[in-house]
Design an enzyme around this catalytic site. Structure first.
Site, PDB file in Angstrom:
ATOM      1  N   HIS A 125       4.390  -0.998 -43.566  1.00 21.26           N
ATOM      2  CA  HIS A 125       4.995  -1.011 -44.913  1.00 21.26           C
ATOM      3  C   HIS A 125       3.883  -0.785 -45.949  1.00 21.26           C
ATOM      4  O   HIS A 125       3.527  -1.683 -46.715  1.00 21.26           O
ATOM      5  CB  HIS A 125       5.706  -2.350 -45.127  1.00 21.26           C
ATOM      6  N   ASP A 216       5.713 -13.733 -44.600  1.00 24.72           N
ATOM      7  CA  ASP A 216       6.897 -12.862 -44.635  1.00 24.72           C
ATOM      8  C   ASP A 216       7.925 -13.474 -43.687  1.00 24.72           C
ATOM      9  O   ASP A 216       7.619 -14.407 -42.929  1.00 24.72           O
ATOM     10  CB  ASP A 216       6.493 -11.434 -44.194  1.00 24.72           C
ATOM     11  N   CYS A 254       6.357 -10.511 -49.788  1.00 25.83           N
ATOM     12  CA  CYS A 254       6.936  -9.223 -50.182  1.00 25.83           C
ATOM     13  C   CYS A 254       8.377  -9.359 -50.663  1.00 25.83           C
ATOM     14  O   CYS A 254       8.874  -8.485 -51.358  1.00 25.83           O
ATOM     15  CB  CYS A 254       6.840  -8.236 -49.029  1.00 25.83           C
ATOM     16  N   ARG A 282       5.374  -3.122 -57.323  1.00 22.81           N
ATOM     17  CA  ARG A 282       5.911  -2.051 -56.470  1.00 22.81           C
ATOM     18  C   ARG A 282       6.164  -0.798 -57.314  1.00 22.81           C
ATOM     19  O   ARG A 282       5.879   0.314 -56.895  1.00 22.81           O
ATOM     20  CB  ARG A 282       7.238  -2.499 -55.805  1.00 22.81           C
TER      21      ARG A 282
HETATM   22  N1   CP Z   1       9.680  -5.939 -50.173  1.00 25.98           N
HETATM   23  C1   CP Z   1      10.593  -4.979 -49.941  1.00 25.98           C
HETATM   24  O1   CP Z   1      10.293  -3.900 -49.413  1.00 25.98           O
HETATM   25  O2   CP Z   1      11.832  -5.296 -50.373  1.00 25.98           O
HETATM   26  P1   CP Z   1      13.162  -4.464 -50.081  1.00 25.98           P
HETATM   27  O3   CP Z   1      13.443  -4.583 -48.601  1.00 25.98           O
HETATM   28  O4   CP Z   1      14.213  -5.149 -50.913  1.00 25.98           O
HETATM   29  O5   CP Z   1      12.954  -3.055 -50.489  1.00 25.98           O
HETATM   30  N1  NVA Z   2       9.077  -7.534 -42.542  1.00 28.32           N
HETATM   31  C1  NVA Z   2      10.236  -7.372 -43.355  1.00 28.32           C
HETATM   32  C2  NVA Z   2       9.868  -6.786 -44.679  1.00 28.32           C
HETATM   33  C3  NVA Z   2      11.013  -6.608 -45.622  1.00 28.32           C
HETATM   34  C4  NVA Z   2      10.623  -5.978 -46.903  1.00 28.32           C
HETATM   35  C5  NVA Z   2      11.248  -6.488 -42.651  1.00 28.32           C
HETATM   36  O1  NVA Z   2      10.840  -5.475 -42.076  1.00 28.32           O
HETATM   37  O2  NVA Z   2      12.424  -6.830 -42.653  1.00 28.32           O
END
Ligand code: CP
Ligand code: NVA
Length: 296
Positions: A125, A216, A254, A282
């Protein structure tokens, strides 16, 4: 043209330039360099922050955005990924993709003649971690001699954090349960570059004197099965962890957050928490990413 798929594809200077540009544009007006630029955004998974911040960022830069959600597009289902890329490049200037398999976005980028941005895969990510770095730069000012501590699952966000730490020589402690480890190849690559990336199963060791605590969800989108909470509970970011860190420690996440799972309500609502500034960043980080992709 350049893709933005993983942080490790960048040089240290490119990453530092992206951080600087994000902060510059956060604080002063910028040109509408995306006038007459069209962006297609493919979201195979849900999103609040990524989707809305990209759409609004594109709009603020004078471009147009076209979303395909999980009901409208599953890469490789209705036609091959290559055919999808060969069609969309005839209409658009840039593609943003959130999908399951990392290999899908790699395959897409190999065919595409227009740049591709990774908006999250099961593997990484990078947009999130660029925003995290921007937040640290903004609030702490530097990365050198700072201790960053990650707690809990070894997921896509951590993957991009390891890559960033290798490039920027950041001291990164990863506190995770035994048997839940970061990607072996990435860790091998990163530790060869930066000896200060340390995996521990002792959350207190990670927290001690830390300048930044990050966690997370324990269950990411697309995880095949839920991991037992009991395994992760010792890695929850709570007041005991906070007390071990530096007085001005920042708590980052996040989002979306699951209160009283990976982080307690007290910590996420504390004055140490910067989660909404992080979410705002972001927007600024992604504008810099689009500039990088469209002008390199
Ligand atoms: N942190 C993040 O990527 O959030 P979303 O999944 O809401 O885009
Ligand atoms: N690790 C999480 C991040 C969400 C923004 C996922 O992949 O669901």
């Amino acid at each position: 043209m350049a893709n933005f798929i993983d942080l490790k594809d960048l040089s240290k200077d490119q990453l530092l330039d992206l951080i600087s540009l994000s902060l510059k544009w956060k604080n002063e007006p910028h040109t509408k360099f995306m006038q007459d630029k069209h962006v297609v955004l493919i979201f195979e998974k849900p999103s609040l922050r990524t989707r809305v911040s990209f759409e609004i960022g594109i709009n603020q830069l004078g471009g147009s955005s076209h979303i395909l959600n999980e009901k409208e597009m599953q890469l490789g289902e209705r036609e091959t990924i290559e055919d999808t890329a060969r069609v969309l490049e005839r209409y658009a200037d840039l593609v943003v993709i959130r999908c399951f398999g990392h290999d899908q976005i790699i395959k897409y980028a190999k065919t595409s003649s227009i740049p591709v941005i990774n908006a999250l895969t099961d593997f990484s990510h990078p947009c999130q971690v660029l925003a995290d770095l921007v937040t640290i730069k903004e609030k702490i000012g530097e990365f050198e001699n700072k201790k960053i501590a990650w707690f809990g699952d070894c997921n896509n966000v951590l993957q991009s954090w390891i890559e960033a730490s290798a490039l920027l020589n950041i001291q990164l402690y990863i506190a995770c349960p035994e048997g839940i480890l970061p990607n072996k190849d990435t860790l091998y690559w990163a530790k060869n570059i930066n000896k200060n990336i340390i995996v521990t199963h002792d959350p207190k060791q990670a927290a001690l004197g830390a300048d930044c605590l990050i966690t997370d969800t324990w269950n990411s989108m697309g995880d095949s099965k839920e991991t037992p909470e009991k395994l992760f509970k010792p890695f929850q970011v709570n007041n005991d962890i906070l007390k071990l860190a530096n007085e001005n420690v920042m708590f980052m996440h996040c989002l979306p957050a699951y209160r009283n799972k990976e982080v307690t309500s007290e910590v996420i609502e504390s004055q140490n928490s910067v989660v909404f500034d992080e979410a705002e960043n972001r927007l600024h980080a992604q504008k810099a990413i689009m500039k990088f992709c469209l002008t390199k």
